[in-house]
Scaffold this active site. Sequence first.
Site: not given
Length: 299
Positions: A15-16, A207, A209, A240, A249
């Site tokens: 997803r991300d 979470h 990065h 992002c 990430n």
Amino acid sequence: MAFPQSVRLVEVGARDGLQNEPEPVSTETKLELIDRLGAAGLRHIEAASFVSPKWVPQMADHREVITGLKRRDGVVYSALTPNLKGLEAALQCGVDEVAVFGAASESFSQKNINCSVSESLERFAPVLDRAKAANVRVRGYVSCVLGCPYEGEIAPAKVAEVAKALYEMGCYEVSLGDTIGTGTPLKAKRMLEAVARDIPMANLGAHFHDTYGQALANLYAVLEEGIAVIDSSVAGLGGCPYAKGASGNVASEDVIYLLNGLGIDSGIDLSDLAATGTWITQTIGRPNRSKVGVAIAAQ
């Protein structure tokens, strides 16, 4: 604090990791990625995002992805559902769990979801009520916990306030996101300290990065404090869209290598995971951002 004995990885690559890819990634590729991740031992996979295709074209096939999953026993397949419309669509597809996302920064909230932080929290209330009625768990994300592209430093108290609101609203777990990757270990510890005054450590996730190359150091710092849930992305995919230059990430392979070295169990097979990272980056024509993945592939 002692390190946790085991850590649950929340894999966000499907997803991300893929959502900002400029070229469409086929539904078949997404499904194969999710299946390979499950085969490598991942037990929590964020599979799709039920947002408007106008905003995130790459996630336009969210229904096909969720309904096309080859489900494995014991694996949670979750989806991002920022509003009631997204939630209803996700429920129709039989999603296991959903996630909502707020921010610790007013400017980021305005630019990302076009409303203030408090307005965003108000919007989530009906989503949480509806999910609860459907017996579906909700995870909460807080963005910009260690810095904002527009405001710079973010006060730990502000992060704690937003995280507490999500937790009290009914999010079973709150994931703390260093969206632009500017955090450092001491900052990460101080932020977590503030948040953990209101929320049990067992209900928090990290979470982080890797924009400034600090993600693993920051994860080590919060593992020392007792964090036992880590969000990561295979091959370090993603970034992002609202944070300029924010490389993706932290790579799942790098996290597992670190956990293995600390004797912390994850239930994940590193060689299978690394092979998956090599496969997906070759398939979509992206460099593999996992140092561990690249090293294993070179052996």
